[in-house]
Design an enzyme around this catalytic site. Structure first.
Site, PDB file in Angstrom:
ATOM      1  N   LYS A  35       0.841  -1.208   0.000  1.00  0.00           N
ATOM      2  CA  LYS A  35       0.000   0.000   0.000  1.00  0.00           C
ATOM      3  C   LYS A  35       0.872   1.253   0.000  1.00  0.00           C
ATOM      4  CE  LYS A  35      -0.687  -0.724   4.938  1.00  0.00           C
ATOM      5  NZ  LYS A  35      -0.678   0.382   5.834  1.00  0.00           N
ATOM      6  N   TYR A 255      18.040  29.236   7.761  1.00  0.00           N
ATOM      7  CA  TYR A 255      16.917  29.974   8.345  1.00  0.00           C
ATOM      8  C   TYR A 255      17.008  29.992   9.863  1.00  0.00           C
ATOM      9  CZ  TYR A 255      14.407  30.058   3.895  1.00  0.00           C
ATOM     10  OH  TYR A 255      14.030  30.292   2.604  1.00  0.00           O
TER      11      TYR A 255
END
Ligand SMILES: Cc1ncc(COP(=O)(O)O)c(C=O)c1O
Length: 358
Positions: A35, A255
Site C-alpha cells: 500500500k 533559516y
C-alpha cells in the site's frame, strides 16, 4: 540535465527482504503489503519485482489494487480497508481482489451487490480501529450464510496494536482472543502478523502473514535497526552537493541562524529539502553519508536544500553524491532525530523525486 536528487530502489534487496519474511513465516504464506505506493517505492515496480515470489499482495484501497493490474500483474490482492462502496465489490469480483469486511454497513452491500468476490472478515481483538467484535462473528457468519455467501469467505484477519514493542504482552492477548474467536471455523484461513510479529519469539503466525515495512528494509521493532534484523535497505535517497565552502567561527547557517560555527568549518549545501520529503524536523547532528564518511546535518532543513558539516569528509566537492538514507544511514537512524518513524519517511518522499529501479 535533471537534478541528481533521486530515490534509488534496489530490486535485489526488496526480493531478499521478501524471501526473509517468507522464511520467517515458516508454514504460513506471506502476502506482500504494497500500500501507499509500495511504501513510497513505486507500486508498479515493487509488484513487478515480487510477482514471481509473492502469492498475494495487500493494499489499502481499490485504486492501489487497480494500479497492480495496470502494472500487468494478475496476483490476487487483499483490500485491507475493504470496499468503500457496493461498486467496489463488483470491481473486486472482476479483478480478483479480496476485500476485508470490517463493518455492518458493508454487510448490506454484500447482500445487495450484483457480484461478490472472495472475502476476508476482520476481527477486532483490541486495536479498536476496524473489525467485528469477537462475539459478533457468529451473527456475521450466519448473515453471510443466509445470503448464500459463506463460501465466499476466505478467512479471518486481525491487526496488532503493539507488536513492535518486545516488552508488551498485548500481542499475546490479541492472538489468544483471535484464536478463540475464529475457533468455530477451523477450515477458514487466519491472518494476524504484520512485520513485527515475524520477529517475536513464539508468535503464532497462522496461515497468512502480512509483512509491510520489513520488505523495504525498515525495522518494525522499537530500538532495532533494519540491518540488525537481517534486512537490507531498499531505497537510497541521494542528492548532490551543490556548494562547498568554509564558514568562519561565529557565522550562522540557514533559516533562523539556528546553528553557529564554533570554529572555521567546511560545510556543504545538498540539493534536497522538505519539498522532496526529507523531514524538516531533522535537526543538527542528523546523520548523512558522503565519500565513505558519516557526516551530520547543521541548521534547519529548507524546502529544497539542507546544510552539512563536511569536517569528516573535507575533500568533498560540488557534484559529489550524498546519501540521506540507504545502506550506510538507516532510515530508522533518521527517524528518531526527525521525531518520526521509518514508515513516514519512506512514504513521504514526494513526487518531485524520481524513483529509479535498479
Ligand atoms: C492491516 C494491516 N496489515 C499489515 C500491515 C503491514 O504492517 P507493517 O508495515 O508494520 O508490516 C498493515 C500496515 O499498516 C496493516 O494496516
Amino acid at each position: 540535465m535533471p537534478r541528481a536528487t533521486v530515490a534509488r530502489i534496489n530490486r535485489d534487496a526488496l526480493r531478499h527482504n521478501y524471501l526473509k519474511a517468507a522464511a520467517l513465516a515458516g508454514g504460513a504464506q506471506a502476502m506482500a503489503v504494497v500500500k501507499a505506493d509500495g511504501y513510497g517505492h513505486g507500486i508498479r515496480d515493487v509488484v513487478r519485482g515480487l510477482k514471481d515470489v509473492a502469492p498475494k499482495f495487500a493494499v489499502a484501497c481499490i485504486e492501489e489494487a487497480v494500479a497492480i493490474r495496470e502494472a500487468g500483474v494478475s496476483t490476487p490482492v487483499a483490500l485491507l480497508q475493504g470496499p468503500h462502496s457496493e461498486e467496489d465489490l463488483v470491481t473486486s469480483t472482476r479483478e480478483n481482489f479480496e476485500p476485508v469486511i470490517h463493518s455492518e454497513h458493508q454487510l448490506q452491500w454484500l447482500r445487495d451487490a450484483k457480484s461478490v468476490p472472495r472475502l476476508w472478515i476482520k476481527v477486532n481483538t483490541g486495536m479498536n480501529r476496524l473489525g467485528f467484535a469477537p462475539d459478533r462473528l457468529a451473527d456475521v457468519m450466519a448473515f453471510l450464510s443466509a445470503a448464500g455467501l459463506q463460501q465466499k469467505v476466505t478467512g479471518f484477519v486481525t491487526h496488532f496494536a503493539c507488536a513492535d514493542d518486545a516488552q508488551s504482552d498485548n500481542t499475546a492477548r490479541q492472538t489468544e482472543c483471535f484464536g478463540r474467536a475464529v475457533e468455530p471455523w477451523p477450515d477458514l484461513a487466519r491472518s494476524v502478523a504484520n512485520s513485527a510479529a515475524h520477529f517475536r519469539e513464539g508468535q503464532a503466525l497462522f496461515d497468512w502473514t502480512r509483512p509491510g515495512i520489513m520488505l523495504y528494509g525498515g525495522s518494525p521493532m522499537i530500538g532495532q535497526l533494519g540491518p540488525d534484523l537481517g534486512l537490507r535497505s531498499v531505497m537510497t535517497l541521494e542528492a548532490e552537493l551543490i556548494s562547498v565552502r568554509t564558514v568562519k567561527a561565529g557565522e550562522s547557517v540557514g533559516y533562523g541562524g539556528s546553528w553557529t560555527a564554533p570554529t572555521p568549518t567546511t560545510m556543504g549545501i545538498v540539493a534536497i529539502g522538505y519539498g522532496d520529503g526529507y523531514p524538516r524536523h531533522a535537526g543538527t547532528d542528523t546523520p548523512a553519508w558522503v565519500n565513505g564518511r558519516r557526516i551530520r546535518l547543521i541548521g534547519r532543513v529548507s524546502m529544497d536544500m539542507l546544510a552539512v558539516d563536511l569536517s569528516e569528509a573535507p575533500t568533498s566537492r560540488p557534484g559529489d553524491r550524498v546519501e540521506l538514507w540507504g545502506p550506510h544511514v538507516s532510515v530508522d537512524d533518521l527517524a528518531r532525530p526527525a521525531d518520526t518513524i521509518g514508515y513516514e519517511l519512506l512514504t513521504g518522499v514526494t513526487a518531485r523525486v524520481p524513483r529509479v529501479h535498479e
